[in-house]
Design an enzyme around this catalytic site. Structure first.
Site, PDB file in Angstrom:
ATOM      1  N   VAL A  34      -3.962 -29.046  -1.002  1.00 35.23           N
ATOM      2  CA  VAL A  34      -4.566 -28.657  -2.285  1.00 35.23           C
ATOM      3  C   VAL A  34      -5.358 -27.358  -2.121  1.00 35.23           C
ATOM      4  CG1 VAL A  34      -6.089 -29.388  -4.162  1.00 35.23           C
ATOM      5  CG2 VAL A  34      -4.667 -31.083  -2.997  1.00 35.23           C
ATOM      6  N   LYS A  92      -7.598 -44.433  -9.605  1.00 37.10           N
ATOM      7  CA  LYS A  92      -7.401 -43.478 -10.702  1.00 37.10           C
ATOM      8  C   LYS A  92      -7.669 -44.118 -12.062  1.00 37.10           C
ATOM      9  CE  LYS A  92      -4.047 -40.757  -8.051  1.00 37.10           C
ATOM     10  NZ  LYS A  92      -2.614 -40.640  -7.729  1.00 37.10           N
TER      11      LYS A  92
HETATM   12  N1  HSE Z   1      -0.443 -40.439  -3.298  1.00 37.73           N
HETATM   13  C1  HSE Z   1      -0.576 -40.030  -4.660  1.00 37.73           C
HETATM   14  C2  HSE Z   1       0.717 -40.329  -5.404  1.00 37.73           C
HETATM   15  C3  HSE Z   1      -0.879 -38.578  -4.850  1.00 37.73           C
HETATM   16  O1  HSE Z   1       1.702 -40.752  -4.807  1.00 37.73           O
HETATM   17  O2  HSE Z   1       0.718 -40.131  -6.603  1.00 37.73           O
HETATM   18  C4  HSE Z   1      -2.313 -38.246  -4.627  1.00 37.73           C
HETATM   19  O3  HSE Z   1      -3.146 -38.883  -5.533  1.00 37.73           O
END
Ligand code: HSE
Length: 423
Positions: A14, A205
């Site tokens: 990133v 998330k």
């Molecule tokens: N590992 C996550 C995904 C990406 O596969 O969406 C980073 O948040």
């Protein structure tokens, strides 16, 4: 021209995306913010290593506090990931009255409230757009552009790795293990894919999205989660036949004064836009009481998409440093009812009365059936028997299955998967 100096912690995918965007979009950025962006310090493990970005070798340091305590640095960009030492670094940066931008979902999901209060106390900004769904601008959209709404539903495909695996199983007929290997080969899945495939990444998330949308801090432990490790090609085949695709959904649903959160594989109707989100792509579908239904689609990970979200936060801080304390609305109750239709697949001995007996037990538990499918016998004298129920609380399903599992003609309760009806 006035300069804004950035201190970057970490030099992974990133960070290199961010540095590259600053370089190739530089004139556009200067026009937009009327200031020049300078990367003045970057924390790395090995300052002498040759890197793929165009930065002066003098910016690199292996001493975190050389970046965090640098008086000239205005904004700290935390791109290390994980909870420690990112937590300590961000606290120190906020206490040094520096704005902080981070892509760290685990940290924001677990310590976000404390860090936001610290930012408010120090009259600086803490921004974390890149922590959810990479390049999709969803956090600032919910908290600013859609602030007029009371949110009723946020349902996302917010883990690209699992979406890639499920798409490959669905569209190319790959076995689960092979699809995981492909995801690893393409760089979507980690060597240890458990955080993605067990649903932890999506739980972090959705907890961040729900906190922003509902103004109530969600404890990650309040989110029941189930990953995709038990999804078989058999279930995918039935899903397709019945008009669905299996997706790993992260959902936050508000009804009356209750919120229900979960991460789970679900049958998604093939004509719903979430069903068409394929491979590593992410999407967030939401319903607000004023705006109605919206869906955001894009890349949920990767160097440039995530770098784009990080840079968006940096620009927002530069353009508007107004500080507001996020109010916490603790009047909403968090529940776990999972009131939905369910797909249930059994392996049964094909004898008269078996279907009737199972249906009876469903009836006794107030489970109403929407459809039943029985296919040809397997080689071992058992036959697959598939039910789709009407909406019912998950506890009724569990109570019925507890009885059915002792029934001698049922050789296996192979799968239980929620059917997402977007209600
Ligand atoms: N590992 C996550 C995904 C990406 O596969 O969406 C980073 O948040």
């Amino acid at each position: 021209m006035e300069e804004v100096k950035l201190g970057i912690l970490g030099m992974g995918t990133v960070a290199s995306g961010l540095i590259n965007i600053i370089e190739f979009n530089n004139s556009k950025l200067i026009e937009n913010i009327n200031k020049s962006l300078i990367i003045s310090k970057v924390l790395v493990k090995n300052p002498d290593k040759k890197r793929n970005v165009n930065l002066d070798s003098g910016v690199y340091t292996s001493e975190a506090y050389e970046v965090i305590n640098d008086r000239d640095v205005h904004i700290i960009v935390e791109l290390i990931g994980g909870i420690h030492p990112a937590y300590e670094y961000i606290k120190a940066a906020l206490n040094n009255k520096k704005h902080v931008v981070t892509a760290n979902k685990a940290l924001i999901a677990t310590h976000g409230q404390e860090l936001e209060s610290l930012a408010v106390k120090n009259k600086v900004k803490l921004m974390y757009e890149a922590s959810v769904a990479g390049g999709i601008p969803i956090i600032n959209t919910i908290s600013e552009n859609l602030a007029a709404n009371d949110f009723e539903q946020i349902i996302g495909i917010i883990n690209g790795t699992t979406n890639y695996i499920l798409t490959q199983m669905t569209d190319c007929g790959l076995e689960y293990d092979y699809a995981v290997k492909e995801a690893q080969r393409l760089g979507f899945a980690e060597a240890d894919p458990s955080s993605d495939v067990e649903g932890d990444d999506a739980a972090y998330k959705i907890s961040i999205l729900a906190t922003v949308a509902f103004g109530q801090r969600i404890n990650i432990k309040d989110i029941p989660k189930e990953g995709i490790t038990k999804i078989s090609k058999e279930d995918i085949k039935y899903a397709k036949e019945l008009g669905y695709n299996i997706k790993l959904l992260a959902s936050a649903i508000k009804k009356n004064n209750e919120i229900e959160l979960s991460v789970h594989p679900a049958f998604v109707p093939q004509d719903h836009p979430l069903s068409t989100v394929k491979n590593e792509f992410n999407a967030v579908f939401l319903r607000g009481n004023a705006v109605g239904e919206l869906m955001f689609y894009g890349r949920g990970a990767g160097s440039l998409p995530t770098g784009s979200a990080v840079l968006g936060d940096i620009i927002s801080i530069i353009k508007n440093c107004k500080i507001e304390e996020q109010s916490s609305n603790n009047s909403i109750k968090i529940v776990n009812k999972a009131y939905k239709p369910y797909y249930i697949r059994f392996e049964v001995i094909d004898k008269p009365g078996v279907l009737g007996k199972i249906a009876n037990i469903f009836g006794e538990n107030n489970i109403s059936l929407a459809s039943v499918v029985q296919r040809q016998k397997n080689g071992n004298d058992t036959a697959p028997l598939v039910f789709i129920t009407h909406e019912v609380e998950r506890k009724n399903i569990d109570a019925a299955l507890e009885k059915i599992k002792n029934f001698k003609y049922v050789t296996n309760i192979a799968s239980i998967i929620m059917v997402e009806n977007f209600k």
